[in-house]
Design a protein around this motif. Structure first.
Motif, PDB file in Angstrom:
ATOM      1  N   VAL A   5       0.851  -1.186   0.000  1.00  0.00           N
ATOM      2  CA  VAL A   5       0.000   0.000   0.000  1.00  0.00           C
ATOM      3  C   VAL A   5       0.889   1.238   0.000  1.00  0.00           C
ATOM      4  O   VAL A   5       1.884   1.312   0.712  1.00  0.00           O
ATOM      5  N   VAL A   6       0.541   2.204  -0.822  1.00  0.00           N
ATOM      6  CA  VAL A   6       1.297   3.454  -0.874  1.00  0.00           C
ATOM      7  C   VAL A   6       1.116   4.180   0.453  1.00  0.00           C
ATOM      8  O   VAL A   6      -0.008   4.343   0.926  1.00  0.00           O
ATOM      9  N   PRO A   7       2.222   4.590   1.094  1.00  0.00           N
ATOM     10  CA  PRO A   7       2.093   5.276   2.381  1.00  0.00           C
ATOM     11  C   PRO A   7       1.348   6.596   2.235  1.00  0.00           C
ATOM     12  O   PRO A   7       1.440   7.261   1.207  1.00  0.00           O
ATOM     13  N   GLN A   8       0.613   6.968   3.287  1.00  0.00           N
ATOM     14  CA  GLN A   8      -0.142   8.218   3.272  1.00  0.00           C
ATOM     15  C   GLN A   8       0.791   9.424   3.238  1.00  0.00           C
ATOM     16  O   GLN A   8       0.518  10.418   2.601  1.00  0.00           O
ATOM     17  N   LYS A   9       1.889   9.334   3.953  1.00  0.00           N
ATOM     18  CA  LYS A   9       2.861  10.421   4.001  1.00  0.00           C
ATOM     19  C   LYS A   9       4.097   9.985   3.219  1.00  0.00           C
ATOM     20  O   LYS A   9       4.566   8.863   3.368  1.00  0.00           O
ATOM     21  N   GLU A  10       4.600  10.863   2.369  1.00  0.00           N
ATOM     22  CA  GLU A  10       5.782  10.514   1.588  1.00  0.00           C
ATOM     23  C   GLU A  10       6.961  10.302   2.524  1.00  0.00           C
ATOM     24  O   GLU A  10       7.203  11.073   3.446  1.00  0.00           O
ATOM     25  N   GLY A  11       7.698   9.218   2.292  1.00  0.00           N
ATOM     26  CA  GLY A  11       8.863   8.912   3.111  1.00  0.00           C
ATOM     27  C   GLY A  11      10.064   9.739   2.687  1.00  0.00           C
ATOM     28  O   GLY A  11       9.978  10.623   1.841  1.00  0.00           O
ATOM     29  N   LYS A  12      11.179   9.420   3.255  1.00  0.00           N
ATOM     30  CA  LYS A  12      12.425  10.100   2.910  1.00  0.00           C
ATOM     31  C   LYS A  12      13.009   9.435   1.669  1.00  0.00           C
ATOM     32  O   LYS A  12      13.072   8.214   1.579  1.00  0.00           O
ATOM     33  N   TRP A  13      13.435  10.233   0.720  1.00  0.00           N
ATOM     34  CA  TRP A  13      14.050   9.701  -0.485  1.00  0.00           C
ATOM     35  C   TRP A  13      15.549   9.553  -0.267  1.00  0.00           C
ATOM     36  O   TRP A  13      16.187  10.385   0.381  1.00  0.00           O
ATOM     37  N   VAL A  14      16.093   8.471  -0.800  1.00  0.00           N
ATOM     38  CA  VAL A  14      17.524   8.196  -0.731  1.00  0.00           C
ATOM     39  C   VAL A  14      17.974   7.690  -2.094  1.00  0.00           C
ATOM     40  O   VAL A  14      17.166   7.250  -2.909  1.00  0.00           O
ATOM     41  N   VAL A  15      19.271   7.764  -2.331  1.00  0.00           N
ATOM     42  CA  VAL A  15      19.865   7.184  -3.520  1.00  0.00           C
ATOM     43  C   VAL A  15      20.780   6.060  -3.037  1.00  0.00           C
ATOM     44  O   VAL A  15      21.642   6.275  -2.182  1.00  0.00           O
ATOM     45  N   LEU A  16      20.543   4.866  -3.560  1.00  0.00           N
ATOM     46  CA  LEU A  16      21.329   3.693  -3.195  1.00  0.00           C
ATOM     47  C   LEU A  16      22.403   3.459  -4.247  1.00  0.00           C
ATOM     48  O   LEU A  16      22.112   3.498  -5.444  1.00  0.00           O
ATOM     49  N   VAL A  17      23.628   3.204  -3.800  1.00  0.00           N
ATOM     50  CA  VAL A  17      24.736   2.921  -4.700  1.00  0.00           C
ATOM     51  C   VAL A  17      25.204   1.498  -4.417  1.00  0.00           C
ATOM     52  O   VAL A  17      25.618   1.182  -3.303  1.00  0.00           O
ATOM     53  N   GLU A  18      25.103   0.647  -5.431  1.00  0.00           N
ATOM     54  CA  GLU A  18      25.586  -0.724  -5.330  1.00  0.00           C
ATOM     55  C   GLU A  18      26.752  -0.892  -6.284  1.00  0.00           C
ATOM     56  O   GLU A  18      26.774  -0.287  -7.354  1.00  0.00           O
ATOM     57  N   THR A  35      24.544   4.890   0.841  1.00  0.00           N
ATOM     58  CA  THR A  35      23.159   5.353   0.889  1.00  0.00           C
ATOM     59  C   THR A  35      23.229   6.853   1.083  1.00  0.00           C
ATOM     60  O   THR A  35      23.706   7.327   2.112  1.00  0.00           O
ATOM     61  N   ARG A  36      22.794   7.599   0.086  1.00  0.00           N
ATOM     62  CA  ARG A  36      22.865   9.058   0.148  1.00  0.00           C
ATOM     63  C   ARG A  36      21.468   9.617   0.383  1.00  0.00           C
ATOM     64  O   ARG A  36      20.596   9.510  -0.477  1.00  0.00           O
ATOM     65  N   PRO A  37      21.227  10.240   1.531  1.00  0.00           N
ATOM     66  CA  PRO A  37      19.910  10.820   1.787  1.00  0.00           C
ATOM     67  C   PRO A  37      19.677  12.069   0.943  1.00  0.00           C
ATOM     68  O   PRO A  37      20.612  12.787   0.602  1.00  0.00           O
ATOM     69  N   GLY A  41      13.161  18.112  -1.408  1.00  0.00           N
ATOM     70  CA  GLY A  41      12.907  18.136  -2.843  1.00  0.00           C
ATOM     71  C   GLY A  41      12.232  16.894  -3.373  1.00  0.00           C
ATOM     72  O   GLY A  41      11.903  16.828  -4.547  1.00  0.00           O
ATOM     73  N   GLY A  42      12.045  15.880  -2.524  1.00  0.00           N
ATOM     74  CA  GLY A  42      11.310  14.694  -2.930  1.00  0.00           C
ATOM     75  C   GLY A  42      11.967  13.901  -4.040  1.00  0.00           C
ATOM     76  O   GLY A  42      13.184  13.893  -4.210  1.00  0.00           O
ATOM     77  N   ARG A  43      11.127  13.234  -4.819  1.00  0.00           N
ATOM     78  CA  ARG A  43      11.609  12.330  -5.862  1.00  0.00           C
ATOM     79  C   ARG A  43      12.405  13.054  -6.940  1.00  0.00           C
ATOM     80  O   ARG A  43      13.399  12.531  -7.449  1.00  0.00           O
ATOM     81  N   ALA A  44      11.997  14.262  -7.319  1.00  0.00           N
ATOM     82  CA  ALA A  44      12.724  15.006  -8.355  1.00  0.00           C
ATOM     83  C   ALA A  44      14.155  15.284  -7.916  1.00  0.00           C
ATOM     84  O   ALA A  44      15.096  15.140  -8.706  1.00  0.00           O
ATOM     85  N   ALA A  45      14.343  15.656  -6.661  1.00  0.00           N
ATOM     86  CA  ALA A  45      15.690  15.911  -6.137  1.00  0.00           C
ATOM     87  C   ALA A  45      16.490  14.617  -6.069  1.00  0.00           C
ATOM     88  O   ALA A  45      17.698  14.599  -6.340  1.00  0.00           O
ATOM     89  N   ALA A  46      15.824  13.519  -5.715  1.00  0.00           N
ATOM     90  CA  ALA A  46      16.499  12.218  -5.662  1.00  0.00           C
ATOM     91  C   ALA A  46      16.963  11.806  -7.057  1.00  0.00           C
ATOM     92  O   ALA A  46      18.068  11.283  -7.228  1.00  0.00           O
ATOM     93  N   ASP A  47      16.132  12.058  -8.055  1.00  0.00           N
ATOM     94  CA  ASP A  47      16.494  11.729  -9.432  1.00  0.00           C
ATOM     95  C   ASP A  47      17.704  12.540  -9.878  1.00  0.00           C
ATOM     96  O   ASP A  47      18.618  12.010 -10.522  1.00  0.00           O
TER      97      ASP A  47
END
Length: 125
Positions: A5-18, A35-37, A41-47
Motif C-alpha cells: 500500500v502506498v504510504p499516506q505520508k511521503e517517506g524520505k528519499w535516498v539514492v542507493l549505490v551498489e 546510501t545518500r539521503p 525536494g522529494g523524488r525530483a531531487a532524488a532523481d
C-alpha cells in the motif's frame, strides 16, 4: 506478508549505490556501498542526485591516478535506475547500480530485557 500500500505520508528519499564485489565472476555479486539521503525536494531531487552520482562516482576498486578521470559508460534503465561501467588505468571494469528509493520504514534495534533465569527457562523448556 508484504504490504504494498502506498504510504499516506511521503517517506524520505535516498539514492542507493551498489557496486560489484567480485567482477571476475560471471554471476555479478552486488554490495550496497553507499546510501545518500536527499534532504529535501522529494523524488525530483532524488532523481537529480542519482544522475550526478552516476556521472561522477568512482568505486574504490577502480585504479586512477590523482588527476585522472576514469572511463565511464552510463545507462539509464526504463525504471529510472542507472547502470554505470567505470574503467580505470589497469582496464579493470566495475559495474555500479544507482537506484532511487523511498525509505518507508525504519526501526532501531530493541533489546529485550531477558534475565539469565528467563533465558535458561526458555532454552530448557
Amino acid at each position: 506478508m508484504i504490504n504494498d500500500v502506498v504510504p499516506q505520508k511521503e517517506g524520505k528519499w535516498v539514492v542507493l549505490v551498489e557496486a560489484e564485489t567480485c567482477p571476475a565472476y560471471e554471476d555479478h555479486r552486488w554490495q550496497l556501498v553507499a546510501t545518500r539521503p536527499v534532504p529535501e525536494g522529494g523524488r525530483a531531487a532524488a532523481d537529480e542526485l542519482a544522475r550526478t552520482i552516476a556521472m561522477e562516482y568512482v568505486p574504490k576498486e577502480v585504479s586512477v591516478g590523482p588527476e585522472d578521470t576514469p572511463a565511464r559508460k552510463v545507462f539509464r534503465a526504463v525504471d529510472g535506475s542507472w547502470l554505470v561501467e567505470v574503467t580505470g588505468k589497469d582496464d579493470k571494469r566495475i559495474l555500479c547500480r544507482i537506484t532511487l528509493a523511498e525509505l518507508v520504514h525504519e526501526q532501531t534495534y530493541l533489546r529485550t530485557r531477558e534475565t539469565l533465569a528467563d533465558r535458561w527457562r526458555r532454552l530448557l523448556g
